[in-house]
Every structure is written in structure tokens, then in C-alpha cells.
Write a protein that holds these residues in place. Structure first.
Motif, PDB file in Angstrom:
ATOM      1  N   SER A   1       0.754  -1.086   0.439  1.00  0.00           N
ATOM      2  CA  SER A   1      -0.106  -0.486   0.062  1.00  0.00           C
ATOM      3  C   SER A   1       0.805   1.552   0.091  1.00  0.00           C
ATOM      4  N   GLU A   2       1.847   1.739   0.471  1.00  0.00           N
ATOM      5  CA  GLU A   2       3.069   2.652   0.701  1.00  0.00           C
ATOM      6  C   GLU A   2       4.269   1.869   0.219  1.00  0.00           C
ATOM      7  N   MET A   3       4.437   2.635  -0.740  1.00  0.00           N
ATOM      8  CA  MET A   3       6.183   1.657  -1.610  1.00  0.00           C
ATOM      9  C   MET A   3       7.537   2.661  -0.636  1.00  0.00           C
ATOM     10  N   ALA A   4       8.286   2.338  -0.882  1.00  0.00           N
ATOM     11  CA  ALA A   4       9.660   2.446  -0.155  1.00  0.00           C
ATOM     12  C   ALA A   4       9.986   3.950  -0.311  1.00  0.00           C
ATOM     13  N   THR A   5      10.224   4.067   0.959  1.00  0.00           N
ATOM     14  CA  THR A   5      10.730   6.364   0.403  1.00  0.00           C
ATOM     15  C   THR A   5      12.098   6.390  -1.076  1.00  0.00           C
ATOM     16  N   GLU A   6      12.692   5.162  -0.615  1.00  0.00           N
ATOM     17  CA  GLU A   6      14.159   4.574  -1.907  1.00  0.00           C
ATOM     18  C   GLU A   6      13.420   4.441  -3.024  1.00  0.00           C
TER      19      GLU A   6
ATOM     20  N   SER B   1       3.649   9.180  -4.201  1.00  0.00           N
ATOM     21  CA  SER B   1       3.773   8.860  -3.147  1.00  0.00           C
ATOM     22  C   SER B   1       2.107   9.013  -2.600  1.00  0.00           C
ATOM     23  N   ARG B   2       1.711   9.509  -2.854  1.00  0.00           N
ATOM     24  CA  ARG B   2       0.393   9.952  -2.659  1.00  0.00           C
ATOM     25  C   ARG B   2      -0.435   9.587  -3.719  1.00  0.00           C
ATOM     26  N   SER B   3       0.173   9.680  -4.833  1.00  0.00           N
ATOM     27  CA  SER B   3      -1.413   8.914  -5.897  1.00  0.00           C
ATOM     28  C   SER B   3      -0.691   7.193  -5.819  1.00  0.00           C
TER      29      SER B   3
END
Length: 297
Positions: free
Chosen positions: A160-165, A195-197
Motif C-alpha cells: 500500500s505504501e512503496m519505500a521512500t528510496e 507517494s500519495r498517488s
């Protein structure tokens, strides 16, 4: 006279005959022979350790560090699951058999009662062995289920939330050009939009247009080139997220199946311990030793 008294009206009838009474333990005696139960549980634990070690050695021969060599991870997992089922059932059956041979019968109970007591001792071997595995072995049933649940939860969160890197990498690729280096504010804005999309599921057309405007303003690309670059990177990011979601779903399904397999294996192991102890008790009463196995008489 005695004869007239016995036949007189109103005399109490003779007591009806009943089956053989089940002896009850007296004093410090008890139906539960904990010494035999502990001995059977220890034997089952030792046998399972030997078989699991042997299975690990076989499993290492099936894999290879070379790409494309050895058996696939899927088949190794299936083979490991089958081996675990066989080890659990056979170990508890053997431990129950040992307990049945070692149990000290009390009284002159009927054969059916003796068989039930032997089988109950086998079930207690299974219960004690299972508790020891959960409490003392880090790779026991509790660790297995906990590890599967943690893996499923971690992958579901990363889907649901990909890594920041990864987000930063996609932002850098969108701003890639042969001109000047993009500003940190532009990279941060693109990373925030991505990130939001992606957390919502996909990059909307409105966000794609906004990203293309940022790329065109920060690079020497034309609006059409910036739009194409944004489309390429955004599509790749969406595909990676879809793969993460699929992987999380597969892990969840595997965890559910694994939990059911472990529960079913434990139930079958309890039955195997019961019948193993009953068989051991029969061999104990018939004084059958191991040296008679395989002989025609």
C-alpha cells in the motif's frame, strides 16, 4: 426357616449380576503414569529432531547457488511441508507407542478400558510434546505461524505504501535530462505526488499532468517529451506496486493454508499418538518384543 424366608412374599430379589468392575486406584496410585508420558514425549522430540535434521540435509542437496540450477523454491516449500507432516505424525506415533509399552496398568480393568487408558496416555504425550515445541523451540509451531503472519503483514504494508528510496528513484528518473540539475524542491514535490498517488492505487491524469509540468519547467525537455517521460516512469511505478500487492496476497494465502495444514497435522498427530499408545499397550500385555517383528510366527 431359611427356605421359607427366601420365598416369602415381599422378600427382596437377589442382586442382578453385573459386569467386571473397573478397579480404582488406592492410596498414592493414579491412572496417569507421568513417567511413561514424559519418556514418550522426550522420545518423540528426539526422533523429530533427528528426522528434521535429516530432512534439512536432503533439502540442501535440492538447492543450488547457481542461477537456474536446483529445484525451485516452490517445490522445496512443498517438499518441506510434506516432510514436516510426516515427521510430526510418525514422531508422535512412536512416542505414543513407547508410552503404551512403559505404562503400568492398574487393577484388572476390562480390555476396552485398558486400551482407552493407553490411548489417553498417548494423547497426553502429544499434548506435552506440542507444548514443549511451542514454548521452547523458536522454530516451533508458534514461531511458524507468527513468522507467516508477520511476513504477510509486512508485505501488505509495503504494497500500500512503496519505500521512500523507490519513490526518490522514480522522481529522479522523471527529472532526468542532459541540462541542468533539477532543484531539490522539484524532486521533493514529485516524490510527494508519487507517494500519495501510488498509496491510493494509481497516478491519476491530473497528477500526471502536474508532474509533466514540473518536469518541463525543471529540464530542457518539451512538454510532449516531459509528458512521455512521466507516463513511462508512472506506468512502471504502478506495475511495481501491482506486483507488490500480488505478492502480499500470495503470502497471505500461503499463511492461511500453512495455518490450516499445521492445525490438521497436529490433530492427525494426536490420533496417531492415541493409536500408537494403544498398540504399544497391546504388545505390552501380549509380551511381544521387537525381535519378533518380521517373523512368520
Amino acid at each position: 426357616m431359611p427356605s421359607s424366608l427366601s420365598s416369602a412374599p415381599g422378600a427382596q430379589p437377589a442382586a442382578a449380576s453385573v459386569g467386571p468392575a473397573v478397579a480404582t486406584p488406592s492410596g498414592s496410585a493414579t491412572y496417569v503414569d507421568w513417567a511413561s508420558i514424559i519418556g514418550g514425549a522426550l522420545f518423540a522430540a528426539a526422533l523429530s529432531f533427528v528426522l528434521i535434521t535429516f530432512g534439512s540435509a536432503i533439502g540442501l542437496t535440492m538447492v543450488s547457488a547457481e542461477p537456474g540450477e536446483g529445484v525451485s523454491l516452490r517445490w522445496v516449500t512443498i517438499a518441506a511441508g510434506i516432510w514436516f507432516i510426516w515427521v510430526a505424525i510418525s514422531s508422535f506415533a512412536a512416542g505414543g507407542y513407547i508410552t503404551g509399552r512403559l505404562r503400568r496398568p492398574l487393577g484388572d480393568a476390562p480390555a476396552e478400558e485398558v486400551e482407552t487408558r493407553d490411548g489417553a496416555h498417548g494423547v497426553l504425550v502429544w499434548a506435552l510434546g506440542t507444548l514443549l515445541a511451542v514454548l521452547m523451540a523458536s522454530s516451533g509451531v508458534g514461531g511458524l505461524l507468527g513468522g507467516a503472519s508477520s511476513a504477510a503483514g509486512s508485505l501488505a504494508g509495503s504494497a500500500s505504501e512503496m519505500a521512500t528510496e523507490e519513490i526518490e528513484g522514480y522522481a529522479g528518473r522523471m527529472l532526468r535530462s542532459d541540462g541542468n540539475l533539477p532543484s531539490a524542491e522539484a524532486r521533493s514535490e514529485i516524490a510527494s505526488v508519487l507517494s500519495r498517488s501510488l498509496a491510493a492505487g494509481e497516478v491519476s491524469e491530473e497528477d500526471r499532468t502536474h508532474l509533466a509540468n514540473i518536469v518541463a519547467a525543471e529540464t530542457e525537455l518539451s512538454p510532449e517529451q516531459a509528458q512521455a517521460q512521466v507516463e513511462t516512469v508512472a506506468t512502471e511505478a504502478e506495475e511495481l506496486r501491482a506486483e507488490a500487492v500480488e505478492m502480499a496476497e500470495q503470502v497471505r494465502i500461503a499463511a492461511v493454508i500453512g495455518a490450516f495444514v499445521v492445525a490438521a497435522t497436529l490433530l492427525v498427530s494426536a490420533a496417531a499418538a492415541y493409536f500408537g499408545a494403544s498398540t504399544g499397550g497391546q504388545h505390552r500385555d501380549r509380551r511381544i518384543s521387537f525381535r519378533h517383528y518380521g517373523r512368520p510366527y
